[in-house]
Write an enzyme that holds these catalytic residues in place. Structure first.
Site, short mmCIF file in Angstrom:
data_model
loop_
_atom_site.label_atom_id
_atom_site.label_comp_id
_atom_site.label_asym_id
_atom_site.label_seq_id
_atom_site.Cartn_x
_atom_site.Cartn_y
_atom_site.Cartn_z
N GLY A 12 38.42 -42.40 50.21
CA GLY A 12 39.70 -41.78 49.93
C GLY A 12 40.83 -42.78 50.04
CB SER A 13 44.38 -42.53 49.07
OG SER A 13 44.72 -41.39 49.85
N GLY A 31 39.30 -40.71 56.47
CA GLY A 31 40.47 -39.86 56.31
C GLY A 31 40.09 -38.40 56.38
CB ALA A 32 40.89 -35.47 57.51
CG ASP A 33 40.97 -33.76 51.79
OD1 ASP A 33 41.61 -34.64 51.19
OD2 ASP A 33 39.74 -33.63 51.69
CD GLU A 40 34.21 -38.45 52.82
OE1 GLU A 40 35.13 -39.20 52.47
OE2 GLU A 40 34.29 -37.20 52.74
CE LYS A 76 35.69 -36.88 55.88
NZ LYS A 76 36.70 -37.63 55.09
#
Length: 262
Positions: free
Chosen positions: A34-35, A90-92, A111, A102
């Site tokens: 992810g970003s 990361g996480a959403d 992940e 995620k």
């Protein structure tokens, strides 16, 4: 260089920069997707180059593996190392108990495998990802492509018995075609608005034929590093209960920002 970035990107960079302070020489390390995780990989590569750290990395997607190798990191398969010291991803979304959503980057299966094969998981995120209750971000569910419409219908039917606010389910597309994960699966995004019982939902979804894995990460994350656009970072440890505030120098990233292509 950071002046050219949006406040969100500066926040992601701040969290990423702080997270690699947890990395120690000789570690076996999981690299997220992810970003925000991409910032972390770049920050990690800078530390390796500057300090000569010897690390063995396992990536959670082909694109993370490609980036890590391009930056000079050693990347192997999980079966070669079997267990990891630390995963940074990361996480959403994350809630006060550090439960996560995620899968926005369509890599939730790898992940989750990598995170659960680690002694510790650190999540890096900008402050906007913190929520009182999960569900505003659509929950990704990875499904096999065979019979996916039947799987979708079963999910929709199951949601009526669960504590969620909304029940819209959509196939994720990529340029008008079903998006394929690294394993060749599809992603269904569940727009639930609010998830009353994440643990129950995660267990029930994984019992539906055709579902491979869901994007709820329950009792997996140990530490969250929250970045802000001004360089302030907060480190929250769910196990010890400690909360630590600090500051990252946003001017340190000139080499990282110089070759960004995404």
């Amino acid at each position: 260089m950071t002046a050219e970035l949006s406040p969100i990107d500066r926040a992601k960079y701040a969290a990423a920069r702080r997270s690699v302070d947890f990395v120690e020489d000789g570690m076996k390390l999981g690299l997220g997707t992810g970003s925000t995780a991409a910032w972390m990989v770049r920050c990690l590569a800078e530390r390796v180059k500057a300090e000569g750290l010897k690390l063995t990395c396992v990536a959670t997607s082909s694109r993370t593996a490609d980036l890590a190798r391009e930056l000079g990191l050693t990347v192997v398969g999980l079966d070669e190392v079997r267990w990891l010291d630390l995963t940074i991803d990361g996480a959403d979304e994350f809630d006060p108990n550090l439960n996560l959503i995620k899968g926005g980057g369509a890599a939730l299966l790898q992940e989750k495998i990598v995170a659960t094969a680690s002694d510790r998981m650190i999540v890096i995120a900008d402050a906007a990802k913190e929520v009182a209750q999960l569900g505003a971000f659509p929950l990704p569910v990875e499904v096999v492509s065979f019979g996916w419409q039947t799987t979708k219908a079963l999910i929709e039917e199951t949601l009526y018995s669960l504590d969620v606010l909304n029940r819209d389910v959509a196939l994720r597309l990529d340029e008008g075609k079903p998006l394929r994960t690294d394993e060749g699966h599809y992603i269904l995004d569940l727009d639930l608005k609010r998830i009353g019982n994440p643990r129950q939902l995660a267990l029930v979804l994984n019992q539906i034929p055709g579902v491979v894995e869901n994007g709820l990460f329950i009792d997996i994350c140990d530490i969250v590093v929250i970045g802000n656009g001004d360089g302030k970072v907060t480190v929250r440890d769910i196990n010890s209960g400690r909360i630590e505030d600090g500051q990252v120098d946003l001017g340190e990233g000139a080499n990282i920002f110089a070759d960004l292509g995404d």
